[in-house]
Design a protein around this motif. Structure first.
Motif, PDB file in Angstrom:
ATOM      1  N   ILE A 175      16.805 -79.474  78.552  1.00  0.00           N
ATOM      2  CA  ILE A 175      17.803 -79.030  78.137  1.00  0.00           C
ATOM      3  C   ILE A 175      18.276 -78.040  79.051  1.00  0.00           C
ATOM      4  O   ILE A 175      19.420 -78.054  79.499  1.00  0.00           O
ATOM      5  CB  ILE A 175      18.041 -78.405  76.800  1.00  0.00           C
ATOM      6  N   ALA A 176      16.787 -76.790  79.334  1.00  0.00           N
ATOM      7  CA  ALA A 176      16.551 -76.401  80.243  1.00  0.00           C
ATOM      8  C   ALA A 176      17.366 -76.734  82.112  1.00  0.00           C
ATOM      9  O   ALA A 176      18.264 -76.252  82.445  1.00  0.00           O
ATOM     10  CB  ALA A 176      15.806 -75.483  80.175  1.00  0.00           C
ATOM     11  N   LEU A 177      16.758 -78.561  81.746  1.00  0.00           N
ATOM     12  CA  LEU A 177      17.375 -78.919  82.936  1.00  0.00           C
ATOM     13  C   LEU A 177      18.516 -79.094  83.458  1.00  0.00           C
ATOM     14  O   LEU A 177      19.423 -78.833  84.302  1.00  0.00           O
ATOM     15  CB  LEU A 177      16.503 -80.240  82.792  1.00  0.00           C
ATOM     16  N   ALA A 178      19.838 -79.334  81.953  1.00  0.00           N
ATOM     17  CA  ALA A 178      21.527 -80.066  81.488  1.00  0.00           C
ATOM     18  C   ALA A 178      21.691 -78.658  82.578  1.00  0.00           C
ATOM     19  O   ALA A 178      23.125 -78.463  82.967  1.00  0.00           O
ATOM     20  CB  ALA A 178      20.560 -80.313  80.103  1.00  0.00           C
ATOM     21  N   MET A 179      20.972 -77.258  81.737  1.00  0.00           N
ATOM     22  CA  MET A 179      22.155 -75.792  81.565  1.00  0.00           C
ATOM     23  C   MET A 179      22.281 -75.629  82.917  1.00  0.00           C
ATOM     24  O   MET A 179      22.759 -75.376  83.992  1.00  0.00           O
ATOM     25  CB  MET A 179      21.074 -75.029  80.552  1.00  0.00           C
ATOM     26  N   PHE A 180      20.838 -75.779  83.385  1.00  0.00           N
ATOM     27  CA  PHE A 180      20.226 -75.192  85.180  1.00  0.00           C
ATOM     28  C   PHE A 180      21.529 -76.363  85.973  1.00  0.00           C
ATOM     29  O   PHE A 180      21.990 -75.330  87.178  1.00  0.00           O
ATOM     30  CB  PHE A 180      18.851 -75.119  86.223  1.00  0.00           C
ATOM     31  N   ALA A 181      21.173 -77.850  86.039  1.00  0.00           N
ATOM     32  CA  ALA A 181      22.332 -78.367  86.402  1.00  0.00           C
ATOM     33  C   ALA A 181      23.825 -77.792  86.055  1.00  0.00           C
ATOM     34  O   ALA A 181      24.543 -78.038  87.561  1.00  0.00           O
ATOM     35  CB  ALA A 181      22.100 -79.688  86.206  1.00  0.00           C
ATOM     36  N   GLY A 182      24.084 -77.000  85.448  1.00  0.00           N
ATOM     37  CA  GLY A 182      25.884 -76.650  85.198  1.00  0.00           C
ATOM     38  C   GLY A 182      25.510 -75.316  86.163  1.00  0.00           C
ATOM     39  O   GLY A 182      26.842 -75.518  86.223  1.00  0.00           O
ATOM     40  N   PHE A 183      25.112 -74.906  86.846  1.00  0.00           N
ATOM     41  CA  PHE A 183      25.547 -73.782  87.500  1.00  0.00           C
ATOM     42  C   PHE A 183      25.928 -74.584  88.751  1.00  0.00           C
ATOM     43  O   PHE A 183      27.032 -73.826  89.912  1.00  0.00           O
ATOM     44  CB  PHE A 183      23.988 -73.735  88.898  1.00  0.00           C
TER      45      PHE A 183
ATOM     46  N   VAL B 261      27.017 -67.623  80.349  1.00  0.00           N
ATOM     47  CA  VAL B 261      26.920 -69.049  79.398  1.00  0.00           C
ATOM     48  C   VAL B 261      25.545 -69.633  79.267  1.00  0.00           C
ATOM     49  O   VAL B 261      24.942 -70.035  78.935  1.00  0.00           O
ATOM     50  CB  VAL B 261      28.016 -69.478  79.204  1.00  0.00           C
ATOM     51  N   VAL B 262      26.215 -70.457  81.066  1.00  0.00           N
ATOM     52  CA  VAL B 262      24.987 -71.005  81.932  1.00  0.00           C
ATOM     53  C   VAL B 262      23.516 -70.751  81.765  1.00  0.00           C
ATOM     54  O   VAL B 262      22.689 -70.993  81.402  1.00  0.00           O
ATOM     55  CB  VAL B 262      25.488 -72.009  82.466  1.00  0.00           C
ATOM     56  N   MET B 263      24.204 -69.338  82.321  1.00  0.00           N
ATOM     57  CA  MET B 263      22.663 -68.485  82.413  1.00  0.00           C
ATOM     58  C   MET B 263      22.290 -68.358  80.979  1.00  0.00           C
ATOM     59  O   MET B 263      20.848 -68.336  81.477  1.00  0.00           O
ATOM     60  CB  MET B 263      22.802 -67.166  83.485  1.00  0.00           C
ATOM     61  N   GLY B 264      22.656 -68.423  80.288  1.00  0.00           N
ATOM     62  CA  GLY B 264      22.190 -66.948  79.266  1.00  0.00           C
ATOM     63  C   GLY B 264      21.309 -68.421  77.679  1.00  0.00           C
ATOM     64  O   GLY B 264      19.994 -68.276  77.621  1.00  0.00           O
ATOM     65  N   ALA B 265      22.342 -69.307  78.448  1.00  0.00           N
ATOM     66  CA  ALA B 265      21.362 -71.075  77.522  1.00  0.00           C
ATOM     67  C   ALA B 265      19.917 -71.676  78.733  1.00  0.00           C
ATOM     68  O   ALA B 265      19.279 -71.463  77.591  1.00  0.00           O
ATOM     69  CB  ALA B 265      22.291 -72.553  77.915  1.00  0.00           C
ATOM     70  N   PHE B 266      20.070 -71.588  79.769  1.00  0.00           N
ATOM     71  CA  PHE B 266      19.173 -71.463  80.455  1.00  0.00           C
ATOM     72  C   PHE B 266      17.993 -70.767  80.144  1.00  0.00           C
ATOM     73  O   PHE B 266      16.630 -71.296  80.320  1.00  0.00           O
ATOM     74  CB  PHE B 266      19.366 -71.716  81.829  1.00  0.00           C
ATOM     75  N   ALA B 267      18.187 -69.785  80.075  1.00  0.00           N
ATOM     76  CA  ALA B 267      17.257 -68.491  79.823  1.00  0.00           C
ATOM     77  C   ALA B 267      16.380 -68.949  78.328  1.00  0.00           C
ATOM     78  O   ALA B 267      15.144 -68.971  78.239  1.00  0.00           O
ATOM     79  CB  ALA B 267      17.365 -66.957  80.083  1.00  0.00           C
ATOM     80  N   LEU B 268      17.354 -68.690  77.827  1.00  0.00           N
ATOM     81  CA  LEU B 268      16.509 -69.417  76.371  1.00  0.00           C
ATOM     82  C   LEU B 268      15.660 -70.672  75.916  1.00  0.00           C
ATOM     83  O   LEU B 268      14.313 -70.409  75.518  1.00  0.00           O
ATOM     84  CB  LEU B 268      17.780 -69.693  75.424  1.00  0.00           C
TER      85      LEU B 268
END
Length: 388
Positions: free
Chosen positions: A79-87, A98-105
């Motif tokens: 999930i962290a990988l998917a969130m970082f790809a969101g950038f 939003v993407v940053m917050g999800a990646f951080a979590l």
């Protein structure tokens, strides 16, 4: 630990801290290059530190209930990988945060879990932890030292593409641990409210929080401060590398220093040296030589101070069953609250006074931390005896 097992654990640390070696020094450069101001840069780091407060305890409760903790580790990393790809898609507007917050979590959630898995695997050979953890420092060093030069040549838009392989390596390494057994349930310790009331605890937490607050300008704006004073990407990477190398050397030497000088005196010296370090960055950023001197200070600002904190924690919480809760408090106050407030403080002073004002504010925080530390030194030095 067999060689194959060692590699399995070292690979995760390599990937995880390699990703942090890209994120911590260069996220500010990427956000700024996309046209955002100081508050947006500060918000990106504040969200990161906010994730340190919220994610680990929530994640730990879920993992503790599971018979397959390795599956949680894999899920968190993917999930962290998917969130970082969101950038790649969202580099402006509300979705950026939003993407940053999800990646951080999720990225903050998995490391405490993996630390517990590592110590469980080592068992009585926990003294070998440093040999495994060292590969995290190697990953951070390789990336932090090279990405400034790479971004100069490939452009700032390459930041996300360059970082994704390291996050993907973390997910791949997590897959190797998908079948790891659960860690033994820890022995119940004293309630956190009782730990909080112990003499010396609040002073230590306040000292650590103020120290981390002073690091805000460094983690958020150090790369931008160097760029603003004419240093190219190669010089920026070199300076980050000097800091990490000095940190690695000090981690090997810190136990001897703590043994010789004691935690109190060592921490006081570290706080004073840190204030001087931030003054150098504030007023002598034009000079590569002075910046190199300032970066050698990372050995005391980070590594030696951390070693002193760990010794004080051992003195204040001699019962092993209390250490997990105590470490959680320290992590939440320093890396969590201190990190969030430090990012906000850095953004405010950078926006209204530039780099000099931001790093002077960091020096003031280090001196305030020193004042708290020295003001309670006599009382905290007697705390362990009072508890036993």
């Amino acid at each position: 630990m067999p060689t194959a097992e060692f590699r399995r654990y070292a690979l995760f640390y390599l990937g995880y801290y390699g990703a942090l070696g890209a994120y911590t020094p260069y996220i500010g450069r990427w956000v700024s290059a996309n046209g955002h101001g100081a508050y947006a840069v500060g918000a990106m780091l504040a969200l990161w530190y906010g994730g340190r407060i919220l994610a680990p305890p929530t994640w730990a409760r879920q993992v503790a209930r599971s018979s397959a903790p390795g599956h949680w580790l894999v899920a968190g990393c993917v999930i962290a990988l998917a969130m970082f790809a969101g950038f790649l898609q969202f580099d402006h507007g509300a979705m950026l945060f939003v993407v940053m917050g999800a990646f951080a979590l999720f990225f903050n959630a998995v490391m405490p879990q993996f630390e517990a898995m590592t110590l469980n695997a080592l068992g009585t050979r926990n003294h070998d932890y440093g040999k495994i953890r060292m590969w995290g420092s190697v990953g951070f060093l390789l990336v932090a030292a090279s990405y400034g030069w790479l971004l100069d040549r490939l452009g700032n838009d390459a930041f996300v593409w360059l970082t994704l392989p390291w996050v993907a390596l973390t997910a791949a390494a997590a897959w190797l641990h998908r079948a790891d057994p659960p860690s033994p349930a820890p022995e119940a310790g004293a309630p956190r409210e009782q730990l909080w009331r112990r003499p010396g605890v609040r002073a230590l937490l306040g000292t650590a929080m103020l120290m981390q607050l002073g690091f805000g300008p460094f983690y958020v704006f150090y790369t931008l401060q160097l760029q603003a004073h004419g240093h190219d990407g190669f010089a920026v990477g070199l300076l980050w590398a000097i800091g990490v190398l000095c940190e690695i050397v000090m981690f090997w030497q810190a136990p001897r220093l703590v043994q010789r000088f004691g935690a109190h005196r060592l921490m006081a010296a570290c706080l004073l040296a840190t204030a001087l370090r931030w003054i150098l960055v504030a007023f002598f950023a034009d000079s590569l030589a002075w910046m190199a001197v300032a970066q050698t200070g990372h050995a005391v600002s980070f590594a030696a101070f951390h070693a002193g904190c760990m010794r004080r924690m051992a003195e204040l919480f001699p019962a092993r069953r209390d250490m997990a809760s105590a470490q959680g408090m320290l992590y939440g106050f320093s890396g969590g609250i201190g990190g969030v407030l430090g990012a906000g403080m850095a953004a405010f002073f950078w926006q209204h006074g530039g780099g000099a004002a931001a790093f002077v504010a960091g020096a003031v925080c280090a001196l305030l931390s020193l004042a708290v530390h020295l003001g309670t030194q006599r009382r905290t030095s007697t705390a362990p005896a009072a508890e036993t």
